[in-house]
Design an enzyme around this catalytic site. Structure first.
Site, PDB file in Angstrom:
ATOM      1  N   HIS A   1     -41.084  22.884  -9.262  1.00 35.04           N
ATOM      2  CA  HIS A   1     -41.336  22.001 -10.423  1.00 35.04           C
ATOM      3  C   HIS A   1     -40.699  22.552 -11.694  1.00 35.04           C
ATOM      4  O   HIS A   1     -41.245  22.361 -12.788  1.00 35.04           O
ATOM      5  CB  HIS A   1     -42.845  21.822 -10.666  1.00 35.04           C
TER       6      HIS A   1
ATOM      7  N   SER B   1     -15.374  24.740 -27.876  1.00 33.18           N
ATOM      8  CA  SER B   1     -15.651  23.502 -28.609  1.00 33.18           C
ATOM      9  C   SER B   1     -14.641  23.375 -29.745  1.00 33.18           C
ATOM     10  O   SER B   1     -14.203  24.371 -30.316  1.00 33.18           O
ATOM     11  CB  SER B   1     -17.075  23.555 -29.160  1.00 33.18           C
TER      12      SER B   1
ATOM     13  N   SER C   1       0.824  -1.217   0.000  1.00 34.39           N
ATOM     14  CA  SER C   1       0.000   0.000   0.000  1.00 34.39           C
ATOM     15  C   SER C   1       0.855   1.262   0.000  1.00 34.39           C
ATOM     16  O   SER C   1       0.328   2.361   0.056  1.00 34.39           O
ATOM     17  CB  SER C   1      -0.921  -0.008   1.223  1.00 34.39           C
TER      18      SER C   1
ATOM     19  N   GLN D   1      -7.718  -1.955   4.112  1.00 35.77           N
ATOM     20  CA  GLN D   1      -6.712  -1.145   3.419  1.00 35.77           C
ATOM     21  C   GLN D   1      -7.335  -0.382   2.241  1.00 35.77           C
ATOM     22  O   GLN D   1      -6.823   0.627   1.795  1.00 35.77           O
ATOM     23  CB  GLN D   1      -5.591  -2.071   2.929  1.00 35.77           C
TER      24      GLN D   1
ATOM     25  N   LYS E   1     -19.072  28.405 -29.481  1.00 36.42           N
ATOM     26  CA  LYS E   1     -19.390  27.813 -28.176  1.00 36.42           C
ATOM     27  C   LYS E   1     -18.507  28.307 -27.035  1.00 36.42           C
ATOM     28  O   LYS E   1     -17.302  28.459 -27.178  1.00 36.42           O
ATOM     29  CB  LYS E   1     -19.269  26.284 -28.245  1.00 36.42           C
TER      30      LYS E   1
ATOM     31  N   GLU F   1     -20.150  21.458 -15.150  1.00 38.13           N
ATOM     32  CA  GLU F   1     -20.509  20.095 -15.574  1.00 38.13           C
ATOM     33  C   GLU F   1     -19.591  19.058 -14.917  1.00 38.13           C
ATOM     34  O   GLU F   1     -20.036  17.989 -14.494  1.00 38.13           O
ATOM     35  CB  GLU F   1     -20.434  19.974 -17.098  1.00 38.13           C
TER      36      GLU F   1
HETATM   37  N1  ARG Z   1      -1.569  -1.244   4.994  1.00 40.10           N
HETATM   38  C1  ARG Z   1      -2.413  -1.722   6.021  1.00 40.10           C
HETATM   39  C2  ARG Z   1      -3.772  -0.999   5.983  1.00 40.10           C
HETATM   40  O1  ARG Z   1      -3.857  -0.013   5.331  1.00 40.10           O
HETATM   41  C3  ARG Z   1      -1.776  -1.502   7.329  1.00 40.10           C
HETATM   42  C4  ARG Z   1      -2.161  -2.455   8.402  1.00 40.10           C
HETATM   43  C5  ARG Z   1      -1.585  -3.777   8.118  1.00 40.10           C
HETATM   44  N2  ARG Z   1      -1.879  -4.705   9.146  1.00 40.10           N
HETATM   45  C6  ARG Z   1      -1.738  -6.007   8.954  1.00 40.10           C
HETATM   46  N3  ARG Z   1      -2.020  -6.772   9.923  1.00 40.10           N
HETATM   47  N4  ARG Z   1      -1.351  -6.482   7.812  1.00 40.10           N
HETATM   48  O2  ARG Z   1      -4.746  -1.415   6.518  1.00 40.10           O
END
Ligand code: ARG
Length: 456
Positions: free
Chosen positions: A156, A277, A23, A322, A283, A290
């Site tokens: 409305h 455009s 992560s 995560q 335009k 939007e």
């Molecule tokens: N990257 C993990 C999360 O965002 C951190 C916690 C990880 N904990 C574990 N027991 N693997 O949740």
């Protein structure tokens, strides 16, 4: 591949598994919170006699250096680290040696990530509260400027009654004010510290959870360690509030798009906030509005996604959680940009009071006032309503407005009509005479209350 948990494994992790599980690419955003949390944790560990003063000091110095390097952009990030927690721990050990290995005493990544995310969202609440306040300031300025810009109010999508633009914008002021208050009340509710929950069942070390909570400006430690690592309710609540901000921006966008069209001509967007455009040279498109409207779907998506992620997770921590990060970070970035761009677009737009007033004059928006006129003279409102309705019909047949009817026409409809009916059905009077609290004729008080709310 730098991992914290090699001990019980006999094989290298498959590269795809590592990448899928990692992560770091997104939780690097938690670096500041992670370091702050670790500093509080080791400070408490030293007070509790679990680390020596010297160990604590070297860890805090090392963490401080890492943070300083991260802030001035000189931190070399080891992209092979699994997540931000592993990255910082490995970097600390690299910098200070053996003492660094003691930082994680009495802690799990489960309570660590729960803490980081909580602090991150708390920081975001603080900045969104400021950004929404600035946005409310833009709305208030517009209200001040357009106290007497008459326009039709709609129900409305049909013209209903004359109002002033300040009153219409004032409705949005209340919506965004409520969003801001929701954020501030969430801040109070979520301000408990999960640190010390450990993996789920606390720890055997005599941690002083109240101390870390206080060091990190929480109101206390969370009551239940299982909840401490499992709770993402506050993230969902936060995304719900961002969704509400986006919903309000989206409704407003829809109106800006219509008002900017050739059919309405209530306003003209500034060139700097419009786009062209590729084929039609004439335009000038309201793309910002939007996109804000479109991006609302994306923020709702984050909310629904996270609710779905959470709904099947047994207690306590599971890796599914995560998934909260990318969704939340994207919703934060999106909402922040939308508030800023919408505010800029609004500030530079030019309203056209003449066209708005002309529009308010059509569609018999003053018919209620003609009925009220009679009712005020003692005619039962239901009869007055029907008499005014017949006058509207006459006007439709003749292709004119109520103001264009002759005195005979009025008299013929009801003898109680006098020449002051012309004043009574003028657009200005229709708006100004509605003086009950919160109505267009009381917009000055509304502006005053908004000004007070913003402390201006
Ligand atoms: N990257 C993990 C999360 O965002 C951190 C916690 C990880 N904990 C574990 N027991 N693997 O949740």
């Amino acid at each position: 591949m730098a991992q914290l948990w090699g001990g019980r494994f006999t094989k290298e992790t498959d590269a795809r598994v590592f990448a899928f599980n990692a992560s770091l690419s997104f939780d690097i955003r938690l670096l500041k919170q992670d370091i702050r949390g670790s500093i509080a944790h080791v400070t408490m560990l030293a007070h509790a006699g679990i680390l020596t003063e010297e160990e604590k000091d070297s860890i805090i110095d090392g963490l401080g250096d890492i943070l300083a390097d991260a802030e001035n952009g000189t931190l070399t990030i080891d992209r092979t680290a699994e997540d931000v927690h592993s990255l910082i721990e490995a970097e600390l050990i690299r910098r200070i040696g053996e003492n660094g290995k003691k930082m994680h005493t009495g802690r799990s990544r489960n309570d660590q990530v729960a803490l980081d995310m909580r602090m991150y969202i708390r920081d975001e609440i603080d900045s969104f509260s400021g950004e929404l306040k600035d946005f409310l300031g833009i709305l208030l300025d517009l209200m001040e400027e357009h106290r007497t810009t008459f326009m039709p109010g709609f129900t409305h999508m049909q013209k209903a009654q004359p109002i002033v633009l300040a009153h219409h914008i004032g409705a949005y002021f209340q919506m965004f004010r409520r969003d801001r208050e929701h954020l501030l009340s969430l801040r109070i509710r979520m301000n408990t510290c999960p640190l010390g929950s450990g993996a789920l069942a606390g720890t055997t070390f005599p941690l002083n959870r109240e101390e870390t909570a206080a060091l990190l400006e929480f109101d206390g430690a969370c009551e239940n360690s299982i909840d401490g690592v499992s709770d993402r309710d506050y993230v969902i609540e936060f995304l719900g509030i961002l969704s509400s901000v986006m919903m309000h921006l989206s409704r407003f966008s829809e109106e800006i798009i219509m008002w900017n069209s050739d059919e309405y001509r209530f306003l003209t967007l500034d060139d700097s906030f419009s786009t062209g455009s590729s084929i039609m040279p004439q335009k000038k498109n309201p793309d910002i509005a939007e996109l804000v409207r479109g991006k609302t779907g994306r923020v709702y998506g984050a909310l629904i996604s996270l609710m779905t992620v959470m709904k099947g997770i047994p207690l306590a921590y599971n890796k599914d959680m995560q998934e909260d990060k990318e969704l939340t970070f994207d919703a934060i970035d999106t909402t922040r940009e939308c508030i800023a761009l919408f505010g800029g677009m609004l500030k530079t737009a030019v309203f056209h009071p003449e066209a708005m007033k002309k529009s308010a004059g059509g569609g018999f928006t003053n018919a209620t006032d003609a009925a009220d006129y009679l009712a005020a003279k003692g005619v039962p409102f239901r009869d007055a309503h029907s008499i005014a309705g017949r006058l509207v019909l006459t006007c439709i047949e003749r292709g004119c407005r109520l103001e264009d009817l002759s005195m005979e026409d009025w008299k013929e409809a009801h003898t109680a009509f006098e020449s002051d009916i012309y004043e009574a059905v003028s657009i200005e009077a229709c708006a100004a005479r509605r003086k009950t609290k919160g109505a267009p004729g009381a917009v000055d008080e509304e502006i005053k209350a908004n000004r007070e709310y913003l402390g201006l």
